[in-house]
Structure formats: structure tokens, C-alpha cells
Design a protein around this motif. Structure first.
Motif, short mmCIF file in Angstrom:
data_model
loop_
_atom_site.label_atom_id
_atom_site.label_comp_id
_atom_site.label_asym_id
_atom_site.label_seq_id
_atom_site.Cartn_x
_atom_site.Cartn_y
_atom_site.Cartn_z
N LYS A 208 0.97 -1.14 0.09
CA LYS A 208 0.13 -0.21 -0.01
C LYS A 208 0.86 1.21 0.11
O LYS A 208 0.50 1.95 -0.55
CB LYS A 208 -0.86 0.09 1.20
N ALA A 209 1.89 1.20 0.73
CA ALA A 209 2.92 2.58 0.76
C ALA A 209 3.28 2.57 -0.63
O ALA A 209 3.73 3.67 -1.08
CB ALA A 209 3.84 2.21 1.97
N ALA A 210 3.82 1.46 -1.09
CA ALA A 210 4.59 1.65 -2.48
C ALA A 210 3.76 2.40 -3.68
O ALA A 210 4.16 3.18 -4.07
CB ALA A 210 5.15 0.20 -2.82
N SER A 211 2.48 1.78 -3.45
CA SER A 211 1.43 2.43 -4.27
C SER A 211 1.22 3.77 -4.18
O SER A 211 0.97 4.87 -5.08
CB SER A 211 -0.06 1.46 -4.27
N PHE A 212 0.97 4.14 -2.52
CA PHE A 212 0.52 5.68 -2.10
C PHE A 212 1.85 6.52 -2.52
O PHE A 212 1.60 7.71 -2.96
CB PHE A 212 0.34 5.66 -0.78
N LEU A 213 3.01 6.07 -2.64
CA LEU A 213 4.06 6.93 -2.63
C LEU A 213 4.60 7.16 -4.08
O LEU A 213 5.60 7.82 -4.56
CB LEU A 213 5.20 6.51 -1.71
N GLY A 214 3.69 6.23 -5.09
CA GLY A 214 4.09 6.54 -6.32
C GLY A 214 5.40 5.58 -6.74
O GLY A 214 6.00 5.70 -7.83
N ILE A 215 5.83 4.75 -5.79
CA ILE A 215 7.01 3.82 -5.95
C ILE A 215 6.53 2.64 -6.97
O ILE A 215 7.12 2.05 -7.91
CB ILE A 215 7.69 3.19 -4.93
N GLY A 216 5.34 2.23 -6.84
CA GLY A 216 4.62 1.19 -7.56
C GLY A 216 4.77 -0.31 -6.93
O GLY A 216 5.85 -0.52 -6.51
N THR A 217 3.67 -1.14 -6.92
CA THR A 217 3.83 -2.19 -6.41
C THR A 217 4.43 -3.24 -6.92
O THR A 217 5.22 -4.25 -6.41
CB THR A 217 2.30 -2.88 -6.10
N GLU A 218 4.56 -3.01 -8.29
CA GLU A 218 5.64 -4.10 -8.92
C GLU A 218 7.20 -3.95 -8.57
O GLU A 218 7.99 -4.71 -9.06
CB GLU A 218 5.38 -3.79 -10.44
N ASN A 219 7.35 -2.48 -7.94
CA ASN A 219 9.01 -2.49 -7.47
C ASN A 219 9.02 -2.89 -6.01
O ASN A 219 9.99 -2.60 -5.49
CB ASN A 219 9.12 -0.99 -7.59
N VAL A 220 8.31 -3.53 -5.47
CA VAL A 220 8.35 -4.53 -4.06
C VAL A 220 8.76 -5.58 -4.30
O VAL A 220 7.85 -6.55 -4.96
CB VAL A 220 7.16 -3.99 -3.26
N TYR A 221 10.00 -5.85 -4.14
CA TYR A 221 10.47 -7.28 -4.62
C TYR A 221 10.48 -8.14 -3.22
O TYR A 221 10.90 -8.01 -2.23
CB TYR A 221 12.02 -7.25 -5.09
N PHE A 222 9.39 -9.27 -3.30
CA PHE A 222 9.15 -9.99 -2.25
C PHE A 222 9.89 -11.02 -2.21
O PHE A 222 10.39 -11.92 -3.15
CB PHE A 222 7.90 -10.53 -2.34
N ILE A 223 10.86 -11.26 -1.02
CA ILE A 223 12.21 -12.04 -0.84
C ILE A 223 11.55 -13.55 -0.30
O ILE A 223 10.47 -13.41 0.75
CB ILE A 223 12.82 -11.71 0.22
N LYS A 224 11.62 -14.69 -0.54
CA LYS A 224 11.47 -15.96 -0.25
C LYS A 224 11.69 -16.07 1.24
O LYS A 224 12.52 -15.55 1.71
CB LYS A 224 12.08 -17.11 -1.00
N THR A 225 10.78 -16.74 1.95
CA THR A 225 10.97 -17.03 3.31
C THR A 225 11.18 -18.62 3.55
O THR A 225 10.77 -19.44 2.74
CB THR A 225 9.70 -16.62 4.10
N ASP A 226 11.48 -18.91 4.80
CA ASP A 226 11.89 -20.30 5.00
C ASP A 226 10.33 -20.85 5.79
O ASP A 226 9.57 -20.36 5.49
CB ASP A 226 13.02 -20.73 5.86
N GLU A 227 10.74 -22.16 6.00
CA GLU A 227 9.25 -22.81 6.38
C GLU A 227 8.74 -22.18 7.58
O GLU A 227 7.52 -22.38 7.95
CB GLU A 227 9.69 -24.39 6.67
#
Length: 505
Positions: A208-227
Motif C-alpha cells: 500500500k505504501a509503495a502504491s501511495f508513494l508512487g513507487i509502484g507495487t511491481e517495484n516491491v521485490y518479495f523475498i522468499k522465506t523459510d518454512e
């Protein structure tokens, strides 16, 4: 009545409005407040620890609309009708202070925080300048200083915000401002493609913050997590390098200390190493898990948090400071917050005042009007001391451990994973499914069980417990232990009640 007023000496009439004297009946108003406070004491405060009361008096939306008579009319209602409306509002609202309200990451009642809220609601302050909020600005300063100590910084800055989501947005914007200060005046045009990193388990406010600030949700890289739901540092390193190869500009990593569903704590030290290597701002969303810093026994969960550039921490969660009580804390003490957010409104932040204008801290905020949320935490902290707050954390986690061990003993209950915080995630497998072969049909049927049990407990009013699917796993319950009013007996009741509600499933 108007004619009588006009006949009085010095009566003034302007545009058909009599200006002499007040139009509000203070005595009647005071009487109303007194009677309303009595209702609050009897129906909310005194019943807060009564397990025989319902957690909620469930009504369907259309039925509740009729009960409450929501229509607003040209003429006001009499005080007795308004007092009855107050009773109805309390009756049909969810009792989040009930010992068996386990639905969210907040619960319970703290009496000192409640009194603080009464005081601030009555005073109706706005925290931006010392001249209008002298006490509350000093209180906020003292609380922020103490919270900074627990993070492990020698100095820092901070501000209270309306929610952890807003704190995360503040941090994202602050990190971007440090990366490219010209954005404040020139805006987004001409900037490179900015990229930030957060775990797959991060709070949705990052998108939401990335969208609101104009950064864009596609520019949030989600990092894999363990189990267990923890960010994998090696995957973060790969994604940072990927972003650079793409010609993007990485500027921020958001780690999470206490994820919403699983209660996972990212490995902050290893993440900090990567941030230092690549010159990235490290923000730690400790909205949920930050209160573990108060506990000498459990603060190890946040090992390495002192290396963060900013931290979000919500005392209204585990510590019961009352919604809303959320702080953004920043390691930088050079005035970065003010430089980033200041608009220098001349009518409010005059520089030629008769006192030290450094106490006019409102220009550090994106808000103008701002509630004195730190006061709730301060009054509670003064009353309980650090030791009392620590006891709350330790007891909540001890109760969580008790529940985990009881789940292991009972047939039909199955843990998703061993918790490290106060989130206990488990399935309840009713008798009809216990001999069924593990496979798609089994999981499809199990997926339907939690919503049915939730509906039954809500309509009965016996308790409230959250459920959700998560990362390929079918619906499971998420029990969260917070309130100091919760006891071992409540943990036993929770399991007994699930069995009772699901015995025919």
C-alpha cells in the motif's frame, strides 16, 4: 424564548441569531456525561474480566440497522434516548477487552491507559506546537527516548502515528528522501526506477505504501522465506543483485519482527550485513514483535535490531496501550524527519515565539492535527514500571507455550509449526475426518471446518478466534495471546469449546 432574550438588557441580534450568552446548556451536558460515564463503567469496565459475558451479541447487518435506529433527523433526540443508544452501542459491539477475545493482534484492557484516553478525549488536544500541547509534547519526547534505549541506539528521533501501516509508509518515504533528497521539491520525474525489498510474509502495508508513494507495487521485490516464515538472507542478496543488473536503484529493505500470521522474526543481523554492503536503508517493522524488547528473556528474538535505520513499534498490541499507539523510531538524529516532512507553515511554526521553538515538533509529521497517543503508553508505563510491562510479555508467551503443549496432547488438534512468539497456528480435525486418507479431498473438507466453527462461536458469543488460509495451507486457526486477564483456564476453554462446537462436523 427568542422574544424573552431580546427583551433582556443589551440583547444583540445579528442575522436573526441572538448572540448574548451561550446556546449550550452546560448543566444538562454535565449530567449527560455523568450518566454516560456510569454506563461505561457498568457495561464495559466492570465487565471486562467477566467470562460469563458474551464476547459479542451477534446480529446480522440489516437487523442491527433497525435496532440502532441509525437515521439522523432534523431535531435532536432527548438525553434518555441517547443514553439508551449508548447502551445499545456497547451491547452490540465486540468486547475486545473480554478475556476470550483472541481475534486480532490487540486485546484486553489496561486501566491506566483507559484513564489516559479519557483525559485526552476530554482535553481534546492536538500535538503540533508546545503552546497548545505543552504536557503531551514533553511526554512524547520522553517516551520516544525510552523506546530508543530499548532498541539499543545511543540517540535517535521519532514520532507517533495513526497505525503501524502509516509508520511503515513514513519509513519508506524517509528512506527514499535520504536516497534522493531532491524528490521533495522536484517530485518523481527524472528519478531512476526505485526498488525495495520485503519478505513474502511482510505486512500488506508495504504494498500500500509503495502504491501511495508512487513507487509502484511491481517495484516491491518479495523475498522468499523459510518454512517458519523468516526472510532468507541469501535470497535477499540475489534480489538486490538482480535489481542492480536490471538498472534499477535499490534503496530500502523492510525486515519484519513478528509477522502477522505466523509470528516470525527475520534474521536482522544477517539482513543488516547485506544492507551495509549495498548501502540500503534497513527498516524493521516490529509493530507486533517490538514489545519483546521489554523482556530480558525474549528480546533475543530481535537480535540485531540496533543496526536498523528505522523501526515501527506498536505498544497498543502486546503492551495494551490502547488503539492507537504506534511509533516510528529513527536512528538518525540530525533532523532527517523534519527535513523530509517539514512544510514550515508560518501561521503555526513561527520562529519568533517567546519559547524554545525546537519543541514545536509537529513539522516532523505529515499530519497537522495529531492525537497525543504517547500519553497512553506513558501513564501506563509510569504506573506499571518496566518490570510490570516485562511481566505482561513473559506471561503472554508462557500462556502461548502452555496452549501449544495442550494442543499436542489432544486428539484432533494439529500445529502448523512450533511458534516462537504469541501466534499459535493450528488445525482442528473433527471426528469425521480423522480416519480419512491425506489427500486433496481431505484438505478440501478441512478447509471448510474453521469457518463453520467461527460462525458458531460468534453467534453463541463464547469467544472470538481468527482463521485464515496461508501460503497454500487450508484454513487454520490463529490464536493470539496478549491480555493479562487471560488465564490458563481460558486456554483450556478455547480447546474445549472448539471440540464442543465441532462435535457434529
Amino acid at each position: 424564548c427568542k422574544q424573552e432574550m431580546l427583551q433582556k438588557k443589551n440583547a444583540v441580534l445579528v442575522d436573526g441569531v441572538i448572540l448574548n450568552g451561550p446556546i449550550m446548556d452546560s448543566k444538562a451536558g454535565e449530567k449527560f456525561v455523568e450518566e454516560a460515564c456510569k454506563i461505561i463503567m457498568e457495561e464495559v469496565v466492570q465487565k471486562a474480566d467477566d467470562v460469563t459475558e458474551k464476547v459479542c451479541e451477534w446480529q446480522a447487518p440489516e437487523t442491527l440497522k433497525q435496532i440502532l435506529d441509525l437515521e439522523m433527523r432534523d431535531t435532536g433526540e432527548c438525553h434518555q434516548k441517547i443514553l439508551q443508544l449508548c447502551r445499545d452501542v456497547i451491547k452490540y459491539s465486540v468486547k475486545t477487552n473480554h478475556p476470550r477475545f483472541f481475534n486480532q493482534l490487540y486485546a484486553g484492557i489496561d486501566y491506566y491507559s483507559l484513564v489516559a484516553r479519557f483525559i485526552t478525549e476530554a482535553l481534546n488536544p492536538s500535538v503540533y506546537t508546545y503552546e497548545v500541547s505543552p504536557v503531551f509534547l514533553l511526554v512524547e519526547e520522553a517516551v520516544i527516548k525510552k523506546m530508543i534505549e530499548f532498541i539499543g541506539w545511543e540517540e535517535g528521533d521519532g514520532i507517533f502515528n495513526p497505525g503501524g501501516s502509516v509508520s511503515n509508509m513514513y519509513a519508506m518515504n524517509l528512506a527514499r528522501y535520504r536516497f534522493c533528497p531532491e524528490i521533495k521539491e522536484k517530485g518523481l520525474s527524472g528519478l531512476p526506477r526505485l526498488v525495495l525489498f520485503a519478505s513474502e510474509e511482510c505486512h500488506y502495508s508495504m504494498k500500500k505504501a509503495a502504491s501511495f508513494l508512487g513507487i509502484g507495487t511491481e517495484n516491491v521485490y518479495f523475498i522468499k522465506t523459510d518454512e517458519r516464515g523468516k526472510m532468507i538472507p541469501e535470497e535477499l542478496e540475489k534480489q538486490v543483485q538482480r535489481a542492480r543488473k536490471e538498472g534499477s536503484a535499490p534503496f530500502l529493505v523492510c525486515a519484519t519482527a513478528g509477522t502477522t500470521v505466523l509470528g516470525a522474526f527475520d534474521p536482522l543481523d544477517k539482513i543488516a550485513d547485506i544492507c551495509e554492503k549495498h548501502g540500503l536503508w534497513l527498516h524493521v517493522d516490529a509493530s507486533w514483535g517490538g514489545s519483546a524488547l521489554i523482556s530480558r528473556k525474549h528480546r533475543r528474538l530481535l537480535h540485531g535490531i540496533h543496526r536498523a535505520d528505522s523501526v515501527a513499534w506498536n505498544p497498543h498490541k502486546m503492551l495494551l496501550a490502547g488503539i492507537q499507539c504506534c511509533a516510528l523510531l529513527v536512528k538518525d538524529n540530525s533532523g532527517l524527519l523534519k527535513k523530509c516532512y517539514s512544510a514550515e507553515a508560518a501561521y503555526l511554526f513561527q520562529q519568533d515565539k517567546f519559547y524554545d521553538v525546537s519543541y514545536d515538533t509537529g513539522d516532523k509529521s505529515i499530519q497537522c492535527s495529531r492525537r497525543p497517543d504517547a500519553f497512553k503508553f506513558w501513564l501506563m508505563w509510569k504506573a506499571l514500571g518496566t518490570t510490570g510491562l516485562e511481566e505482561r510479555v513473559n506471561r503472554a508467551l508462557a500462556l502461548a507455550r502452555y496452549l501449544v503443549e495442550e494442543i499436542k496432547k489432544r486428539e484432533g488438534f494439529q500445529l502448523l509449526l512450533e511458534p516462537e512468539y504469541a501466534n499459535i497456528c493450528f488445525w482442528y480435525i473433527p471426528p469425521s475426518l480423522r480416519k480419512m486418507e491425506d489427500g486433496p479431498e481431505f484438505w478440501q473438507k478441512l478447509h471448510q471446518i474453521a469457518p463453520i466453527i467461527k460462525e458458531r462461536m460468534m453467534k453463541k458469543g463464547s469467544m472470538m478466534l481468527g482463521y485464515q488460509p496461508h501460503r497454500g495451507k487450508v484454513n487454520f486457526f490463529r490464536q493470539v495471546v496478549i491480555s493479562p486477564q487471560v488465564s490458563r483456564e481460558d486456554m483450556d476453554f478455547l480447546l474445549d469449546e472448539i471440540e464442543l462446537l465441532a462435535k457434529d462436523l
